[in-house]
Design an enzyme around this catalytic site. Structure first.
Site, PDB file in Angstrom:
ATOM      1  N   GLU A  23       0.834  -1.201   0.000  1.00  0.00           N
ATOM      2  CA  GLU A  23       0.000   0.000   0.000  1.00  0.00           C
ATOM      3  C   GLU A  23       0.875   1.260   0.000  1.00  0.00           C
ATOM      4  OE1 GLU A  23      -3.347   0.196   2.598  1.00  0.00           O
ATOM      5  OE2 GLU A  23      -4.012  -1.842   2.103  1.00  0.00           O
ATOM      6  N   HIS A  83      -4.394   6.581  -0.081  1.00  0.00           N
ATOM      7  CA  HIS A  83      -3.656   5.318  -0.010  1.00  0.00           C
ATOM      8  C   HIS A  83      -4.148   4.405  -1.114  1.00  0.00           C
ATOM      9  CE1 HIS A  83      -7.196   4.042   2.408  1.00  0.00           C
ATOM     10  NE2 HIS A  83      -6.829   2.787   2.212  1.00  0.00           N
ATOM     11  N   HIS A  85      -5.116   0.348  -2.557  1.00  0.00           N
ATOM     12  CA  HIS A  85      -5.559  -1.007  -2.209  1.00  0.00           C
ATOM     13  C   HIS A  85      -5.018  -1.955  -3.294  1.00  0.00           C
ATOM     14  CE1 HIS A  85      -9.309  -0.006   0.510  1.00  0.00           C
ATOM     15  NE2 HIS A  85      -8.154   0.296   1.076  1.00  0.00           N
ATOM     16  N   ASP A  96     -10.260   0.993   7.354  1.00  0.00           N
ATOM     17  CA  ASP A  96     -10.139   2.397   6.942  1.00  0.00           C
ATOM     18  C   ASP A  96     -11.040   3.302   7.783  1.00  0.00           C
ATOM     19  OD1 ASP A  96      -8.261   2.064   4.884  1.00  0.00           O
ATOM     20  OD2 ASP A  96      -9.809   1.526   3.442  1.00  0.00           O
TER      21      ASP A  96
END
Lengths: 149, 92
Positions: A23, A83, A85, A96
């Site tokens: 990530e 971010h 995935h 999250d």
């Protein structure tokens, strides 16, 4: 709504490709204009979750303070985070939501499939208390002319 | 005086101020002065038991106070305190 330039949008997506299969994460700096968070720069961060970087991220607060300080010198504030995935949809996960604490900020998530950025979505953390907070879909406007003179 | 930097989501409780000047000899004193000046902040920083919430990081200049003397950490004029809610998550 989140407004971001094409170059900053591409930058955060490329970051997800660069760190794949782990990530990526970073900070969105800019200004809040009514209900619109306007991103004027993107700061890439390291992912401190060395124990599980394929499905977790964490930004070192010390790095955040440094970014915040630099942003303030340019008249920018923190308006959100991003971010990726890896091989997973660009939807927020229970983790999250549980780990989101910056109310009124945008949380941008990019799905990266087999090393390529596919979908990018943004969610606003709404509410004001830990109980009852929500990550709500928000529109992303990619401004082709922002940042150009 | 010590300056406490307020993160964006908490500025609604400090009359939109990004920095608040406070008094005190320790980090704990400074935070107490902050919440005395802006009482609505308190429940966002502390649990009902009066402990700093686990996701609230407090930095004195560039150091996490958890690795100093926590809220008993001494401060001096000109120091900067930052309140930094954690930023974390992940796909599952």
């Amino acid at each position: 709504m989140l407004r971001i330039s094409r170059s900053n949008y591409d930058s955060l997506r490329r970051h997800g490709e660069a760190t794949y299969p782990y990530e990526s994460c970073g900070v969105l700096l800019g200004q809040v204009n009514g209900d619109v968070r306007v991103v004027t720069s993107v700061a890439r961060c390291g992912n401190t979750r060395k124990d599980s970087p394929q499905n977790r991220y964490n930004i070192d607060p010390k790095e955040l303070i440094r970014i915040q300080r630099g942003g303030r010198e340019r008249g920018e504030d923190i308006v959100g985070f991003y971010h990726s995935h890896p091989d997973h949809p660009a939807r927020w996960s229970p983790t999250d939501l549980a780990e989101a604490h910056w109310f009124g900020c945008s949380y941008v998530i990019t799905s990266v499939e087999k090393g390529r950025a596919v979908t990018t979505n943004s969610f606003e953390l709404t509410g004001s208390e830990e109980n009852g907070k929500k990550l709500v879909d928000e529109e992303v406007e990619i401004d082709l002319f922002m940042g150009r003179t | 005086m010590t300056k406490i930097h307020i993160p964006t989501p908490l500025r609604q409780y400090t009359a939109k101020q990004a920095d608040v000047q406070v008094k005190g000899g320790t980090v704990g004193d400074a935070l107490s002065d902050l919440t005395a000046r802006h009482p609505d902040l308190r429940r966002h920083l502390y649990t009902e038991e009066g402990k700093l919430r686990s996701f609230v990081n407090v930095y004195l200049n560039d150091d996490d106070v958890r690795y100093l003397q926590k809220e008993a950490t001494a401060i001096k004029d000109g120091d900067n305190i930052s309140i930094v809610p954690s930023i974390a998550g992940g796909r599952s």
